[in-house]
Design a protein around this motif. Structure first.
Motif, PDB file in Angstrom:
ATOM      1  N   ALA A   1      81.284  24.181  30.698  1.00 42.69           N
ATOM      2  CA  ALA A   1      80.402  23.012  30.576  1.00 42.69           C
ATOM      3  C   ALA A   1      80.127  22.395  31.937  1.00 42.69           C
ATOM      4  O   ALA A   1      78.996  21.962  32.220  1.00 42.69           O
ATOM      5  N   ALA A   2      81.146  22.338  32.800  1.00 39.09           N
ATOM      6  CA  ALA A   2      80.953  21.762  34.138  1.00 39.09           C
ATOM      7  C   ALA A   2      79.932  22.581  34.921  1.00 39.09           C
ATOM      8  O   ALA A   2      79.052  22.021  35.604  1.00 39.09           O
ATOM      9  N   ARG A   3      80.008  23.909  34.846  1.00 41.43           N
ATOM     10  CA  ARG A   3      79.044  24.765  35.549  1.00 41.43           C
ATOM     11  C   ARG A   3      77.641  24.567  34.999  1.00 41.43           C
ATOM     12  O   ARG A   3      76.665  24.490  35.763  1.00 41.43           O
ATOM     13  N   LEU A   4      77.539  24.500  33.674  1.00 42.83           N
ATOM     14  CA  LEU A   4      76.224  24.324  33.062  1.00 42.83           C
ATOM     15  C   LEU A   4      75.625  22.973  33.427  1.00 42.83           C
ATOM     16  O   LEU A   4      74.417  22.870  33.700  1.00 42.83           O
ATOM     17  N   ASN A   5      76.428  21.918  33.456  1.00 42.48           N
ATOM     18  CA  ASN A   5      75.908  20.592  33.789  1.00 42.48           C
ATOM     19  C   ASN A   5      75.507  20.504  35.260  1.00 42.48           C
ATOM     20  O   ASN A   5      74.543  19.816  35.607  1.00 42.48           O
ATOM     21  N   THR A   6      76.234  21.181  36.122  1.00 45.06           N
ATOM     22  CA  THR A   6      75.809  21.257  37.530  1.00 45.06           C
ATOM     23  C   THR A   6      74.464  21.960  37.629  1.00 45.06           C
ATOM     24  O   THR A   6      73.581  21.553  38.388  1.00 45.06           O
ATOM     25  N   MET A   7      74.297  23.011  36.842  1.00 46.56           N
ATOM     26  CA  MET A   7      73.018  23.728  36.810  1.00 46.56           C
ATOM     27  C   MET A   7      71.897  22.807  36.337  1.00 46.56           C
ATOM     28  O   MET A   7      70.796  22.816  36.901  1.00 46.56           O
TER      29      MET A   7
ATOM     30  N   THR B   1      73.780  33.143  35.388  1.00 47.25           N
ATOM     31  CA  THR B   1      75.002  32.923  36.171  1.00 47.25           C
ATOM     32  C   THR B   1      75.210  31.440  36.454  1.00 47.25           C
ATOM     33  O   THR B   1      75.989  31.079  37.334  1.00 47.25           O
ATOM     34  N   ALA B   2      74.488  30.577  35.727  1.00 42.75           N
ATOM     35  CA  ALA B   2      74.599  29.115  35.855  1.00 42.75           C
ATOM     36  C   ALA B   2      74.137  28.627  37.223  1.00 42.75           C
ATOM     37  O   ALA B   2      74.624  27.629  37.743  1.00 42.75           O
ATOM     38  N   ASN B   3      73.160  29.321  37.804  1.00 43.07           N
ATOM     39  CA  ASN B   3      72.553  28.891  39.068  1.00 43.07           C
ATOM     40  C   ASN B   3      71.120  28.457  38.757  1.00 43.07           C
ATOM     41  O   ASN B   3      70.273  29.286  38.419  1.00 43.07           O
ATOM     42  N   GLY B   4      70.856  27.147  38.870  1.00 43.62           N
ATOM     43  CA  GLY B   4      69.563  26.626  38.454  1.00 43.62           C
ATOM     44  C   GLY B   4      68.582  26.363  39.576  1.00 43.62           C
ATOM     45  O   GLY B   4      67.483  25.857  39.325  1.00 43.62           O
TER      46      GLY B   4
END
Length: 496
Positions: free
Chosen positions: A237-243, A344-347
């Motif tokens: 979730a932390a990675r997705l929210n950063t994205m 890869t959760a890079n937005g």
């Protein structure tokens, strides 16, 4: 050779008497065959060759076999090659069985059932390296230690199948997008119960190390972690929210086309991955819809930089910051590339653009006041860009001619001063004190020569006629115009 006088052998050529008897008239002479010499026997030589071959074979074997008496966790590997030893070690571990004693009866699980493994090849290589057959001093060593590992997922399934009454299913932690908070949130996982896999592994390792094929232990209950634990979901979730926070299409550090969190989340599907992780799948067709709008949002013409300078060449201000022009090279492949990044959760996606540099233009501005015509002229690089009527100082309080520069800007001020007669002398009252004036809330004041200034006037509208105590007055909106048009240091020219 026969003698000449020897009789004829009856059995050799027929009768020798009677009417049919024939007496040879010429005796026949023959050499008897020579008896061959007996062959020399080489039994000793052949025995020697065989022994040599055996000796050579034994010597060669000693170079590849493990010393006798060598064991790995109770598995005897003496006189084995490394490959055979590795197979024997792995095979014994797979066959080693743990008997789980419980109220519901005994259950059996083998090393193979538990997904048990050892570094069999490495152990075999170590056994040979430290205890080769050719080194007699290395024979019959102490057994090698053998750390045993089990596959936790495989073991959990095997134990659950073996002792189902002791099991309750754990609940995986989940990650989902929350529209209200526009962020991914976590539902924590819940432990289940089951047989203590760690205790089973230790028992298996103990039996294997002792060379036993079976060991009995009590089935002990222990918490069973979910496949997807809460800490894994939190990290995801932390990675997705950063994205979500950084999502968009970039040119350098500029995010030229942001992507709203709810839009991005609608492109994404989360599904179970390996070992409790979550895989991200992206709807590329939805991404393409945004990509199709990029040229309109990204492409732009260059905007030239505009720098204000005075006649002395001093830079006063940057009135207009230059902006490079840019144009997308192509939109081909952007949707696919961005989708791969999002997986890869890079937005943050860098756009391929061609940039056009801007030019820098220097502008010299001048406030020119013609006292004879009572006009103010605004000039840029000697070209008049605007003009209007003003009111300068009266004859007794004139606006002084000369070249100056603006040195102060005040949005509002109360002005005070002394009244003067026709000769310019300060007027005195009956008590001999100077006669003064006070004008409150004078707006858009710009000083250029001592206490003389450009400013707005609200108390008259008699433009084109000298009316002031030395300042250059004008309508307030015009005063605001030049207040914003000039910087401190701008040239002023007052002339008749």
């Amino acid at each position: 050779m026969t003698r000449p006088d020897a009789g004829v052998d009856e059995g050799a050529g027929g009768p020798t008497s009677g009417d049919d008897a024939t007496v040879p008239t010429d005796p026949t002479y023959e050499w008897a065959p020579v008896e061959p010499e007996p062959r020399k026997r080489r039994i000793g030589l052949w025995i020697g060759i065989g022994a040599g071959v055996v000796a050579l074979g034994a010597a060669a074997a000693s170079l590849v076999l493990i010393a006798p008496g060598t064991s790995v966790a109770g598995v005897h590997v003496g006189f084995m090659t490394q490959g055979a030893a590795a197979d024997a070690i792995s095979g014994r571990l797979a066959e080693t069985t743990v008997v789980l004693a419980g109220d519901g009866g005994d259950a059996r699980v083998s090393g193979a059932d538990l997904g048990a493994t050892v570094e069999a090849q490495a152990l075999a290589e170590t056994a040979f390296a430290e205890h080769p057959l050719w080194n007699i001093t290395a024979w019959f060593p102490e057994p090698l230690d053998t750390p045993v590992a089990i596959d936790e997922a495989v073991a959990a399934e095997a134990l659950a199948a073996a002792v189902p009454a002791m099991y309750t299913d754990p609940v995986d932690a989940e990650v989902a997008f929350d529209a209200d908070s526009t962020a991914y949130v976590v539902t924590p996982g819940v432990d289940g119960t089951g047989v203590d896999a760690g205790a089973v592994r230790e028992s298996l390792a103990t039996a294997f190390a002792a060379g036993e094929t079976t060991i009995e232990v009590d089935a002990v209950a222990a918490p069973v972690s979910p496949e997807r634990e809460t800490y894994v979901a939190d990290a995801t979730a932390a990675r997705l929210n950063t994205m979500l926070d950084e999502a968009g299409f970039y040119v350098g550090d500029e995010r030229v086309v942001p992507i709203e969190a709810s839009t991005l989340a609608s492109w994404i599907t989360l599904s179970p991955g390996e070992r409790g992780t979550l895989d991200i799948a992206v709807d590329e067709s939805a991404v393409q819809e945004v990509v199709d709008t990029l040229p309109e949002a990204v492409n732009r013409d260059p905007v030239n930089n505009k720098v204000l300078v005075n006649m002395a060449g001093t830079t006063l201000a940057e009135e207009n910051e230059g902006t490079v022009g840019r144009e997308l090279e192509t939109t081909d492949g952007i949707a696919a590339g961005f989708s791969e990044q999002l997986a890869t959760a890079n937005g943050a996606y860098q756009l391929p653009v061609v940039e056009t540099p801007y030019e820098t233009a220097e502008v010299v501005r001048l406030l020119e006041v013609d006292l004879s015509s009572q006009m103010l002229y605004l000039k840029e690089n000697d070209q008049v860009v605007d003009s209007w009527a003003i009111s300068s100082g009266q004859s007794n309080t004139p606006t002084y001619t000369g070249r100056y520069t603006v040195h102060a800007h005040l949005t509002s001020q109360t002005m005070r001063g002394s009244e003067r007669d026709a000769n310019g002398d300060v007027l005195l009252d009956a008590n001999g004190d100077p006669v003064t004036y006070t004008t409150p809330d004078v707006k858009w004041v710009m000083y250029f020569n001592g206490d003389q200034a450009f400013h707005g006037v609200y108390w008259h509208s008699n433009w084109g006629t000298p009316m002031s105590h030395g300042c250059v007055g004008m309508p307030e909106w015009r005063a605001e115009q030049i207040f914003n048009w000039t910087a401190n240091g701008t040239d002023v020219w007052i002339h008749a």
